[in-house]
Design an enzyme around this catalytic site. Sequence first.
Site, PDB file in Angstrom:
ATOM      1  N   ASP A 216     -11.452 -24.744   5.613  1.00 56.39           N
ATOM      2  CA  ASP A 216     -10.448 -25.421   4.763  1.00 56.39           C
ATOM      3  C   ASP A 216     -10.159 -26.846   5.233  1.00 56.39           C
ATOM      4  O   ASP A 216     -10.119 -27.775   4.423  1.00 56.39           O
ATOM      5  CB  ASP A 216      -9.166 -24.579   4.587  1.00 56.39           C
ATOM      6  CG  ASP A 216      -8.383 -24.298   5.861  1.00 56.39           C
ATOM      7  OD1 ASP A 216      -8.902 -24.530   6.971  1.00 56.39           O
ATOM      8  OD2 ASP A 216      -7.227 -23.823   5.735  1.00 56.39           O
TER       9      ASP A 216
ATOM     10  N   GLY B 273       1.951 -11.993  13.804  1.00 55.51           N
ATOM     11  CA  GLY B 273       0.983 -12.114  14.905  1.00 55.51           C
ATOM     12  C   GLY B 273      -0.331 -11.402  14.622  1.00 55.51           C
ATOM     13  O   GLY B 273      -1.140 -11.201  15.519  1.00 55.51           O
ATOM     14  N   ALA B 274      -0.564 -11.009  13.371  1.00 56.53           N
ATOM     15  CA  ALA B 274      -1.756 -10.225  13.040  1.00 56.53           C
ATOM     16  C   ALA B 274      -2.812 -11.078  12.342  1.00 56.53           C
ATOM     17  O   ALA B 274      -3.834 -10.558  11.903  1.00 56.53           O
ATOM     18  CB  ALA B 274      -1.369  -9.047  12.148  1.00 56.53           C
ATOM     19  N   GLY B 275      -2.559 -12.392  12.224  1.00 58.39           N
ATOM     20  CA  GLY B 275      -3.514 -13.260  11.531  1.00 58.39           C
ATOM     21  C   GLY B 275      -3.537 -12.991  10.036  1.00 58.39           C
ATOM     22  O   GLY B 275      -4.528 -13.274   9.363  1.00 58.39           O
ATOM     23  N   LEU B 276      -2.448 -12.444   9.514  1.00 58.42           N
ATOM     24  CA  LEU B 276      -2.391 -12.131   8.077  1.00 58.42           C
ATOM     25  C   LEU B 276      -1.449 -13.091   7.367  1.00 58.42           C
ATOM     26  O   LEU B 276      -1.035 -12.866   6.232  1.00 58.42           O
ATOM     27  CB  LEU B 276      -1.954 -10.671   7.861  1.00 58.42           C
ATOM     28  CG  LEU B 276      -2.884  -9.640   8.510  1.00 58.42           C
ATOM     29  CD1 LEU B 276      -2.301  -8.228   8.403  1.00 58.42           C
ATOM     30  CD2 LEU B 276      -4.275  -9.685   7.877  1.00 58.42           C
ATOM     31  N   SER B 277      -1.077 -14.161   8.094  1.00 55.67           N
ATOM     32  CA  SER B 277      -0.368 -15.261   7.481  1.00 55.67           C
ATOM     33  C   SER B 277       1.086 -14.964   7.113  1.00 55.67           C
ATOM     34  O   SER B 277       1.559 -15.346   6.046  1.00 55.67           O
ATOM     35  CB  SER B 277      -1.151 -15.678   6.237  1.00 55.67           C
ATOM     36  OG  SER B 277      -0.968 -17.012   6.027  1.00 55.67           O
TER      37      SER B 277
ATOM     38  N   GLU C  93       4.510 -26.920   7.688  1.00 56.15           N
ATOM     39  CA  GLU C  93       3.803 -26.232   8.776  1.00 56.15           C
ATOM     40  C   GLU C  93       3.243 -27.263   9.783  1.00 56.15           C
ATOM     41  O   GLU C  93       3.397 -27.111  10.985  1.00 56.15           O
ATOM     42  CB  GLU C  93       2.669 -25.407   8.158  1.00 56.15           C
ATOM     43  CG  GLU C  93       1.783 -24.707   9.132  1.00 56.15           C
ATOM     44  CD  GLU C  93       2.166 -23.256   9.395  1.00 56.15           C
ATOM     45  OE1 GLU C  93       3.119 -22.752   8.776  1.00 56.15           O
ATOM     46  OE2 GLU C  93       1.502 -22.642  10.240  1.00 56.15           O
TER      47      GLU C  93
ATOM     48  N   ASP D 237      -3.946 -20.701   3.636  1.00 54.76           N
ATOM     49  CA  ASP D 237      -2.956 -19.622   3.589  1.00 54.76           C
ATOM     50  C   ASP D 237      -1.908 -19.816   2.493  1.00 54.76           C
ATOM     51  O   ASP D 237      -1.556 -18.874   1.788  1.00 54.76           O
ATOM     52  CB  ASP D 237      -2.269 -19.492   4.962  1.00 54.76           C
ATOM     53  CG  ASP D 237      -3.281 -19.300   6.076  1.00 54.76           C
ATOM     54  OD1 ASP D 237      -4.336 -18.708   5.824  1.00 54.76           O
ATOM     55  OD2 ASP D 237      -3.023 -19.759   7.196  1.00 54.76           O
TER      56      ASP D 237
HETATM   57  C1  GLA Z   1      -5.528 -20.256   9.999  1.00 54.84           C
HETATM   58  C2  GLA Z   1      -5.051 -21.524   9.296  1.00 54.84           C
HETATM   59  C3  GLA Z   1      -5.869 -21.781   8.028  1.00 54.84           C
HETATM   60  C4  GLA Z   1      -7.367 -21.713   8.297  1.00 54.84           C
HETATM   61  C5  GLA Z   1      -7.710 -20.452   9.096  1.00 54.84           C
HETATM   62  C6  GLA Z   1      -9.152 -20.420   9.509  1.00 54.84           C
HETATM   63  O1  GLA Z   1      -5.221 -19.130   9.219  1.00 54.84           O
HETATM   64  O2  GLA Z   1      -3.689 -21.420   8.947  1.00 54.84           O
HETATM   65  O3  GLA Z   1      -5.517 -23.041   7.479  1.00 54.84           O
HETATM   66  O4  GLA Z   1      -7.822 -22.868   8.952  1.00 54.84           O
HETATM   67  O5  GLA Z   1      -6.914 -20.316  10.254  1.00 54.84           O
HETATM   68  O6  GLA Z   1      -9.982 -20.311   8.399  1.00 54.84           O
END
Ligand code: GLA
Length: 392
Positions: A37, A126-130, A170, A182
């Site tokens: 991105d 903290g799970a990388g799920l935004s 952010e 995200d």
């Molecule tokens: C995180 C960032 C996104 C993107 C991803 C990797 O989730 O928030 O903007 O860069 O990492 O694809």
Amino acid sequence: MTAADRAAALFAEKHGGASSAVWSAPGRVNLIGEHTDYNDGFVLPFALPHRTTVAIGPRTDRQLSVATLGSDGHLHDGPVVAIDELRPGNPTGWAAYPAGVAWALRDTGFELGGANLMIVGQVPTGAGLSSSHALECAVALALLNTVHHAPGEPGAPSLGEIARLVQRAENDFAGAPTGLLDQTASLACTEAHVLFFDVRTGDAEQIPFDPRSVGLELLVIDTRVKHSHSESGYGQRRRGCERAAELLELKALRDVASDDLAATLAKLPEDLRPLVRHVVTENDRVRATVDQLRAGRYAEIGPLLTASHVSLRDDYRVSSPELNLAVDTALDTGALGARMIGGGFGGSAIALVPVADRDRVEHAVRDAFERQHLAAPRLFTAVPSAGAGRDR
Ligand code: GLA
């Protein structure tokens, strides 16, 4: 009780009156297109059913009050801050996310009168799920609603403009140098679809994605591990990409032609080559995945997902032992493809599995983690769900 009812009831309890609206926004899974991105490339996310819900009531004294229902079941009061005094560093902690959105809106010229916010989050943190973007997007829509500029209202900013506002919050307020994936996913995804999004042009296409229709499931494996170098590692990769683009005299790595890759890499210092190779091949994999999905060939995306993982692990070097264990175990026990998702250094992986093999894969992953004395991972089937919107 729905999350919207819960947020409205907690709002009424705290503020002694009804909220004027309840908005919510989801977390996301990125099917493929990782670390592309911020290189002006392509991503392919879908929204999770897990959402962050915000009950809001306007104020007229230009103050912002935030409170949240914690995972411990208790209400946590954040600070009450004057909208005019918001600046990076005030406030800090979790309140920086909603406050940063108010700051970005104020700075863009929206005349916020102040608001009370009651937040109920259901996206695992903290799970990388935004989860942070789900919170920011729900707050952005709720605050825009107080000034009659929410989506659907006359003169409302587009979803793309709102995504950029949230990105500013952010990047400049919360201090995380993230891209547009995200927020765009949280705001613009729709049920039963993945969103094919071209970050440079802003073009977005909804592509039907219903793995269950062909007997497949997309399993999320949250490793419950987040490594401390995740933020510095992310920024360092991002700067490496920008440096490579600069040396190649290109606007962004999006502009590297894949049939020219070997010659392009030869022009770069050795340490930057794997970063560029990942970004270029990953953009190709997104387009190849889209071709397969358009043809309804869901099983065929498996090898593309796995190739993405290998590239993130070996070239971009943002995986972790726990993510590799989850991916390798899933692949060994029947997954058609698997990869880490998100920024990396921990968080979650996904695995595309035949419904008949799902339980076997889940047990194998749980056993593998237990054997290595790791915390028990959290597994669930991801169902592509609706993007942000008003609940009541
Ligand atoms: C995180 C960032 C996104 C993107 C991803 C990797 O989730 O928030 O903007 O860069 O990492 O694809």
